[in-house]
Each structure stands twice: as structure tokens, then as C-alpha cells.
Design an enzyme around this catalytic site. Structure first.
Site, PDB file in Angstrom:
ATOM      1  N   ARG A 108       5.333 -28.268  10.396  1.00 32.87           N
ATOM      2  CA  ARG A 108       6.665 -27.688  10.262  1.00 32.87           C
ATOM      3  C   ARG A 108       6.548 -26.296   9.690  1.00 32.87           C
ATOM      4  NH1 ARG A 108      11.430 -30.632   7.024  1.00 32.87           N
ATOM      5  NH2 ARG A 108      10.270 -29.770   5.307  1.00 32.87           N
ATOM      6  N   THR A 112      11.388 -21.741   8.986  1.00 34.05           N
ATOM      7  CA  THR A 112      12.399 -22.164   9.975  1.00 34.05           C
ATOM      8  C   THR A 112      12.527 -23.692  10.055  1.00 34.05           C
ATOM      9  OG1 THR A 112      10.799 -22.319  11.769  1.00 34.05           O
ATOM     10  CG2 THR A 112      11.812 -20.165  11.402  1.00 34.05           C
ATOM     11  N   ASP A 204       5.795 -34.088  -0.363  1.00 32.03           N
ATOM     12  CA  ASP A 204       5.118 -33.830   0.917  1.00 32.03           C
ATOM     13  C   ASP A 204       4.158 -34.980   1.210  1.00 32.03           C
ATOM     14  OD1 ASP A 204       3.024 -32.931   2.762  1.00 32.03           O
ATOM     15  OD2 ASP A 204       4.083 -31.019   2.667  1.00 32.03           O
ATOM     16  N   ASP A 207       0.422 -34.090   1.999  1.00 28.59           N
ATOM     17  CA  ASP A 207      -0.325 -33.680   0.798  1.00 28.59           C
ATOM     18  C   ASP A 207      -0.628 -34.883  -0.090  1.00 28.59           C
ATOM     19  OD1 ASP A 207      -0.514 -31.038   1.496  1.00 28.59           O
ATOM     20  OD2 ASP A 207       1.239 -30.405   0.342  1.00 28.59           O
TER      21      ASP A 207
END
Ligand code: PRP
Ligand code: URA
Length: 213
Positions: A108, A112, A204, A207
Site C-alpha cells: 500500500r 495514497t 501493521d 511488521d
């Protein structure tokens, strides 16, 4: 919406809710996080595989010969969205050891939030397989929509998407983009924040699974 759409299942098993709570904690380290994601994939997968077709085979028990149910021969594919989806593959393979595994690499854009493709490889005869796309996080829905677009462009028809946590915005967008898609969600969270992270979420997922930052 979710009660009315038979293609969307928000799982409600207490074991699943308990494990998702463990994932959310920032005190949960990489090792434990990875193990719990795999367990959660099995619990959501169990729900998603409820409609697998059965056929009957003759089995000789110590008592008699009986016709007994086994999973019918329809081929399956598990397709993780990289990276975080990889964390769910082991759990799904425990349920379907004979499944083939494809990969869809998307990241991603941090500004944006649009998905960018960097690697895609699907198993052969994808048009004849029952396909399970896995990704722990459904946030804006962009990544999942791109992944399903790609699979359909390559002939995939019978597709189910499994995620651990979804944001209402992403779930609605995915269901509208692909009305034929079956969607299984571990928990429906509150909303997205200004960085398109799920709240309360778990941070995340990639991660946390791979210990990166
Ligand atoms: C995360 C996650 C999903 C995507 C969800 O991946 O695993 O693929 O974001 O967001 P979306 O619904 O808004 O598209 P990310 O792009 O961070 O890549 P990674 O798994 O490699 O960390
Ligand atoms: N991707 C993640 O890993 N977490 C989020 O909350 C949103 C997208």
C-alpha cells in the site's frame, strides 16, 4: 448490511475473539503474534470450509463395511496477499494439506493508500479450484479488491476471502466491488484513522508478523 448479505460472515466464536484480543496488544511479540495468526487462520478457515462438498467411500470398520463421507475431490488454492497474508497460510494448510498455494504481492502506498502490485503467481487450473484469498487486514479494501480482480482476470471463479480484522469502510467496498465473493471476517472493527489504519486494530500486520518496522 452484514446481516442482510449472506456472502459476509462475521465470525463470533469466543476462542477467536480471545485470540484476536491477544494479537491487538502491543505487548505481544513477533513469535507469539505469528503463532496466534496461524491459529486464528485455522478458526476462520474452519468456518469458511463449512460448505466443502462431501462424497462417500466404502470403509471397512472392525465391525462392518460402511459408506462414509470424505471431502470431495474439488481442487483448492490458498492465495495469501503478501506479506502479511503469508502468516495465515500455515493454518489454512493444516485444514487443507493438499491445497496449492499462489502468491499476490501488493504493498500500500503510504500516501495514497493505493495498492501496488510487485509479484503474482497462481496455481495451474485456477479456474477449476476453490480459491481462498487470505490477508489479516481489510482496511480501505484496495488490496483485496486488486487481488480478487487479478484472480478473476486469470479465470478464478469460486473465491472466498478471509481476514482477521476488517474496517466497515473496506468491507463495504470489497462486497460492492465483488458481490459474488464470500467474505469471512474474524472481527469487524470501528473505523479507519487518517492514515488508513484500522482502529482499534493491531497496527501493521506485516511488521508484526515479520518483526520489521
Ligand atoms: C497491509 C495488509 C493488507 C493491506 C490492507 O499490507 O496486509 O494487504 O495493508 O490495506 P487496504 O485494505 O487499505 O489495502 P501492506 O500494504 O502494509 O503490506 P505488507 O503486508 O507487506 O506489510
Ligand atoms: N494494514 C495493516 O497492516 N494494518 C492496518 O491497520 C491497515 C492496513
Amino acid at each position: 448490511m452484514y446481516n442482510e448479505n449472506p456472502n459476509i460472515v462475521i465470525c463470533n466464536h469466543p476462542l477467536l475473539k480471545h485470540k484476536i484480543t491477544m494479537l491487538r496488544s502491543k505487548e505481544t511479540g513477533t513469535n507469539e503474534f505469528r503463532a496466534i495468526v496461524e491459529e486464528i487462520a485455522m478458526l476462520i478457515g474452519y468456518e469458511a470450509l463449512r460448505d466443502l462438498e462431501l462424497t462417500e467411500v466404502a470403509v471397512e470398520t472392525p465391525i462392518e463395511t460402511a459408506m462414509c463421507p470424505v471431502i470431495a475431490g474439488k481442487k483448492q488454492a490458498i492465495v495469501p496477499i503478501l506479506r502479511a497474508g503469508l502468516g495465515m497460510v500455515g493454518g489454512m494448510l493444516k485444514l487443507m494439506p493438499a491445497a496449492k498455494v499462489g502468491h499476490i504481492g501488493l504493498y500500500r502506498d503510504e500516501v495514497t493508500f493505493e495498492p501496488h502490485e510487485y509479484y503474482c503467481k497462481l496455481p495451474t487450473a485456477i479456474d477449476q479450484r476453490k480459491i481462498f484469498v487470505v490477508d489479516p487486514m481489510l482496511a480501505t479494501g484496495g488490496s483485496a479488491i486488486s487481488a480478487i480482480d487479478f484472480i478473476k482476470q486469470h479465470g478464478g471463479k469460486d473465491i472466498t476471502f478471509l481476514c482477521v480484522i476488517a474496517a466497515p469502510e473496506g468491507l463495504e467496498k470489497l462486497a460492492s466491488a465483488h458481490p459474488d465473493l464470500k467474505i469471512f471476517v474474524g472481527n469487524l472493527d470501528r473505523c479507519l484513522n487518517e492514515n488508513a489504519y484500522i482502529c482499534p486494530g493491531l497496527g501493521d500486520a506485516g511488521d508484526r508478523i515479520f518483526g520489521t518496522k
